[in-house]
Design a protein around this motif. Sequence first.
Motif, PDB file in Angstrom:
ATOM      1  N   ARG A 174      13.158   6.318  12.125  1.00 30.68           N
ATOM      2  CA  ARG A 174      11.816   6.258  11.830  1.00 30.68           C
ATOM      3  C   ARG A 174      11.714   6.706  10.236  1.00 30.68           C
ATOM      4  NH1 ARG A 174       7.589   5.454  14.653  1.00 30.68           N
ATOM      5  NH2 ARG A 174       8.704   5.266  16.555  1.00 30.68           N
ATOM      6  N   GLY A 175      12.436   7.791   9.920  1.00 28.83           N
ATOM      7  CA  GLY A 175      12.503   8.052   8.733  1.00 28.83           C
ATOM      8  C   GLY A 175      12.970   7.186   7.458  1.00 28.83           C
ATOM      9  N   LEU A 176      13.928   6.486   7.903  1.00 29.55           N
ATOM     10  CA  LEU A 176      14.548   5.411   7.047  1.00 29.55           C
ATOM     11  C   LEU A 176      13.435   4.324   6.935  1.00 29.55           C
ATOM     12  CD1 LEU A 176      17.940   5.006   8.041  1.00 29.55           C
ATOM     13  CD2 LEU A 176      17.274   5.733   5.941  1.00 29.55           C
ATOM     14  N   SER A 177      12.568   3.905   8.041  1.00 26.81           N
ATOM     15  CA  SER A 177      11.569   3.076   8.003  1.00 26.81           C
ATOM     16  C   SER A 177      10.400   3.393   7.193  1.00 26.81           C
ATOM     17  CB  SER A 177      10.977   2.690   9.432  1.00 26.81           C
ATOM     18  OG  SER A 177      10.153   1.874   9.368  1.00 26.81           O
ATOM     19  N   ASP A 178      10.019   4.607   7.138  1.00 27.93           N
ATOM     20  CA  ASP A 178       9.063   5.117   6.055  1.00 27.93           C
ATOM     21  C   ASP A 178       9.222   5.030   4.715  1.00 27.93           C
ATOM     22  OD1 ASP A 178       7.366   5.452   8.640  1.00 27.93           O
ATOM     23  OD2 ASP A 178       7.878   7.696   8.677  1.00 27.93           O
ATOM     24  N   ALA A 179      10.475   5.481   4.583  1.00 27.29           N
ATOM     25  CA  ALA A 179      11.120   5.470   3.219  1.00 27.29           C
ATOM     26  C   ALA A 179      11.046   4.126   2.599  1.00 27.29           C
ATOM     27  CB  ALA A 179      12.360   6.330   3.100  1.00 27.29           C
ATOM     28  N   ALA A 180      11.716   3.130   3.520  1.00 26.57           N
ATOM     29  CA  ALA A 180      11.333   1.669   2.863  1.00 26.57           C
ATOM     30  C   ALA A 180      10.150   1.074   2.613  1.00 26.57           C
ATOM     31  CB  ALA A 180      12.181   0.755   3.965  1.00 26.57           C
ATOM     32  N   TRP A 181       9.215   1.561   3.430  1.00 28.31           N
ATOM     33  CA  TRP A 181       7.762   1.066   3.515  1.00 28.31           C
ATOM     34  C   TRP A 181       7.334   1.721   1.872  1.00 28.31           C
ATOM     35  CZ3 TRP A 181       4.751  -2.325   6.078  1.00 28.31           C
ATOM     36  CH2 TRP A 181       3.458  -2.207   5.757  1.00 28.31           C
ATOM     37  N   ASN A 182       7.499   3.101   1.691  1.00 27.43           N
ATOM     38  CA  ASN A 182       7.086   3.687   0.594  1.00 27.43           C
ATOM     39  C   ASN A 182       7.730   3.264  -0.507  1.00 27.43           C
ATOM     40  OD1 ASN A 182       5.337   5.283   2.149  1.00 27.43           O
ATOM     41  ND2 ASN A 182       6.904   6.874   2.483  1.00 27.43           N
ATOM     42  N   LYS A 183       8.825   2.884  -0.553  1.00 24.59           N
ATOM     43  CA  LYS A 183       9.667   2.242  -1.582  1.00 24.59           C
ATOM     44  C   LYS A 183       8.994   1.070  -2.238  1.00 24.59           C
ATOM     45  CE  LYS A 183      12.322   3.850  -3.312  1.00 24.59           C
ATOM     46  NZ  LYS A 183      12.290   4.763  -4.729  1.00 24.59           N
ATOM     47  N   ALA A 184       8.693   0.180  -1.078  1.00 21.02           N
ATOM     48  CA  ALA A 184       8.036  -1.091  -1.447  1.00 21.02           C
ATOM     49  C   ALA A 184       6.654  -1.100  -2.233  1.00 21.02           C
ATOM     50  CB  ALA A 184       7.719  -1.867   0.038  1.00 21.02           C
ATOM     51  N   LEU A 185       6.039  -0.039  -1.840  1.00 23.26           N
ATOM     52  CA  LEU A 185       4.577   0.193  -2.280  1.00 23.26           C
ATOM     53  C   LEU A 185       4.879   0.693  -3.852  1.00 23.26           C
ATOM     54  CD1 LEU A 185       2.446   2.287   0.100  1.00 23.26           C
ATOM     55  CD2 LEU A 185       1.869   0.057  -0.658  1.00 23.26           C
ATOM     56  N   GLU A 186       6.029   1.636  -4.076  1.00 22.65           N
ATOM     57  CA  GLU A 186       6.259   2.117  -5.419  1.00 22.65           C
ATOM     58  C   GLU A 186       6.625   0.904  -6.401  1.00 22.65           C
ATOM     59  OE1 GLU A 186       9.576   5.096  -7.402  1.00 22.65           O
ATOM     60  OE2 GLU A 186       9.298   5.373  -5.379  1.00 22.65           O
ATOM     61  N   VAL A 187       7.746   0.014  -5.748  1.00 27.27           N
ATOM     62  CA  VAL A 187       7.784  -1.136  -6.600  1.00 27.27           C
ATOM     63  C   VAL A 187       6.672  -1.977  -7.076  1.00 27.27           C
ATOM     64  CG1 VAL A 187       9.374  -3.284  -6.660  1.00 27.27           C
ATOM     65  CG2 VAL A 187      10.200  -0.944  -5.435  1.00 27.27           C
TER      66      VAL A 187
END
Length: 234
Positions: A95-108
Amino acid sequence: MKLFVFAVVLLSATQIRAEESTAQYCQAKDVLTEGQKRLQCMSSRVAGFEKDNDLGQKLVNYAWDQIAASYDHLLLSVNFDTYTKDRPGFEKLYRGLSDAAWNKALEVIKYVALRGGKPDVSVIQENVSGKTVQASVSELASLKEAVKIEKLLSQHAHNIHNEVQSHHKLEKNQLDAGMAHFVEEELIEQQTENIRKLVGLHNDFQTLLNGEPECISNKNTQLACFLFDEYLQK
């Protein structure tokens, strides 16, 4: 479904960027007429972004892959939140990896908007398709799946960096150092750390299982799985 979600992400990121300042904005495609004068908006694009939208679109493709990876990690997470397979440590990890991937998409996407890029969801090319994760996997196999996902993202980031480095060869003095730095610092480094962590967990857990592919009924194996899950909860 993922395309709809990604469109919402693009809209949200654009709104976030606009709300960070009270200045008035206009779209570069708009041409306003005032009497005999024609007023056209300027663009913040420079270097590689100024030449065309190709580099920015490559980042959008990467953001799409992060969204797909977020779903894949989430699927791994819910796989360990059932009455037959209750592993809160594994659930927390994915779940932590999932949240991190989602946040990284927003950052990009925010970075693309900052550089004046124009994201186009109609031409997205994905590398992480969401087909890498099985519906039900064992604890050890799930770590292998997670490594596979992160390696795909890492390879995509390295491919983008190669594109940035070679893009200036088409025209003098067009090396986009800003984008190269962003890809190195914000994308490649994170993926490298994720891969290192997951590979370490996989190898340690495999050693604890003493050659078994999953948590079988053997008491020693069951204890190893329980203690490893407890470790992941910390």
